[in-house]
Design a protein around this motif. Sequence first.
Motif, PDB file in Angstrom:
ATOM      1  N   GLY A 144       0.872  -1.315  -0.080  1.00  0.00           N
ATOM      2  CA  GLY A 144      -0.050   0.023  -0.068  1.00  0.00           C
ATOM      3  C   GLY A 144       0.750   1.391   0.247  1.00  0.00           C
ATOM      4  O   GLY A 144       0.031   2.321  -0.030  1.00  0.00           O
ATOM      5  N   LEU A 145       1.914   1.360   0.189  1.00  0.00           N
ATOM      6  CA  LEU A 145       2.944   2.648   0.041  1.00  0.00           C
ATOM      7  C   LEU A 145       3.045   2.782  -1.522  1.00  0.00           C
ATOM      8  O   LEU A 145       3.666   2.078  -2.331  1.00  0.00           O
ATOM      9  N   ASP A 146       2.625   4.007  -1.894  1.00  0.00           N
ATOM     10  CA  ASP A 146       2.791   4.374  -3.044  1.00  0.00           C
ATOM     11  C   ASP A 146       4.237   5.099  -3.206  1.00  0.00           C
ATOM     12  O   ASP A 146       4.498   6.267  -2.697  1.00  0.00           O
ATOM     13  N   LEU A 147       5.210   4.286  -3.823  1.00  0.00           N
ATOM     14  CA  LEU A 147       6.574   4.863  -3.802  1.00  0.00           C
ATOM     15  C   LEU A 147       7.182   5.250  -5.268  1.00  0.00           C
ATOM     16  O   LEU A 147       6.837   4.602  -6.212  1.00  0.00           O
ATOM     17  N   GLU A 148       8.118   6.165  -5.331  1.00  0.00           N
ATOM     18  CA  GLU A 148       8.810   6.422  -6.418  1.00  0.00           C
ATOM     19  C   GLU A 148       9.783   5.329  -6.778  1.00  0.00           C
ATOM     20  O   GLU A 148      10.154   4.491  -5.631  1.00  0.00           O
ATOM     21  N   ASP A 149      10.317   4.977  -7.927  1.00  0.00           N
ATOM     22  CA  ASP A 149      11.292   3.965  -8.038  1.00  0.00           C
ATOM     23  C   ASP A 149      12.594   4.368  -7.268  1.00  0.00           C
ATOM     24  O   ASP A 149      13.036   5.592  -7.183  1.00  0.00           O
ATOM     25  N   PRO A 150      12.883   3.434  -6.475  1.00  0.00           N
ATOM     26  CA  PRO A 150      14.094   3.597  -5.742  1.00  0.00           C
ATOM     27  C   PRO A 150      15.344   3.852  -6.609  1.00  0.00           C
ATOM     28  O   PRO A 150      15.568   3.357  -7.611  1.00  0.00           O
ATOM     29  N   VAL A 151      16.557   4.767  -6.106  1.00  0.00           N
ATOM     30  CA  VAL A 151      17.886   4.974  -6.719  1.00  0.00           C
ATOM     31  C   VAL A 151      18.706   4.501  -5.724  1.00  0.00           C
ATOM     32  O   VAL A 151      18.528   4.606  -4.529  1.00  0.00           O
ATOM     33  N   PRO A 152      19.812   4.259  -6.325  1.00  0.00           N
ATOM     34  CA  PRO A 152      20.974   3.817  -5.526  1.00  0.00           C
ATOM     35  C   PRO A 152      21.611   4.980  -4.521  1.00  0.00           C
ATOM     36  O   PRO A 152      21.287   6.360  -5.046  1.00  0.00           O
ATOM     37  N   LEU A 153      21.948   4.745  -3.238  1.00  0.00           N
ATOM     38  CA  LEU A 153      22.283   5.662  -2.286  1.00  0.00           C
ATOM     39  C   LEU A 153      23.449   6.599  -2.929  1.00  0.00           C
ATOM     40  O   LEU A 153      23.273   7.798  -2.791  1.00  0.00           O
ATOM     41  N   LYS A 154      24.048   6.417  -3.631  1.00  0.00           N
ATOM     42  CA  LYS A 154      25.369   7.154  -4.075  1.00  0.00           C
ATOM     43  C   LYS A 154      24.865   7.931  -5.224  1.00  0.00           C
ATOM     44  O   LYS A 154      25.743   8.827  -5.689  1.00  0.00           O
ATOM     45  N   ALA A 155      23.663   7.856  -5.775  1.00  0.00           N
ATOM     46  CA  ALA A 155      22.915   8.772  -7.012  1.00  0.00           C
ATOM     47  C   ALA A 155      22.136   9.658  -6.459  1.00  0.00           C
ATOM     48  O   ALA A 155      21.402  10.276  -7.168  1.00  0.00           O
TER      49      ALA A 155
END
Length: 171
Positions: A144-155
Amino acid sequence: MAAAKFMDAIARMPGNYGEDSDAIGAYTQVKLADAGRLLGKPDLITETWISLPSHRRLKSWDNIEDPVCPLVLNLYGHPLAGLLWEKYQDSILFDQGFEKVLAWECLYVDRKQQIFFSSYVDDYKMAGKEANIPLMWAALKKAGLDLEDPVPLKANIYLGCGQREWIPDLK
């Protein structure tokens, strides 16, 4: 910031990885009708009526002097907005196996999946066992969490801070 730096360190350990993501429309993911359930007070009534700015009103409202309508979704500025968002997130995270890290209200751990999760309003970091990170993001979205696509921590920029690799000069 301490939790964010902790997550960055975890992500850089062998076999681990880390990513950031943001909630889409954060507070408005919660229906005000769910307030009683989320707060453990089933009889709680959160009925709230609001005025809309003229540019957001239906054309059919033009002849109504001061139109109001019920607020259906949790909205920043509502007296319970932050608490409802926190309880909503907690319910999803706990259902997925996370528990709160003692004395760090924004930090969670899933010991079985070997993942840490940091939440600051709508900004998230996940770090831990690399193979489990994408599976957990998918599980959180499905729950149920509407999330953006994850990105690497370094970026990414998290809480206004950019990431960069630092390699000490050992000469």
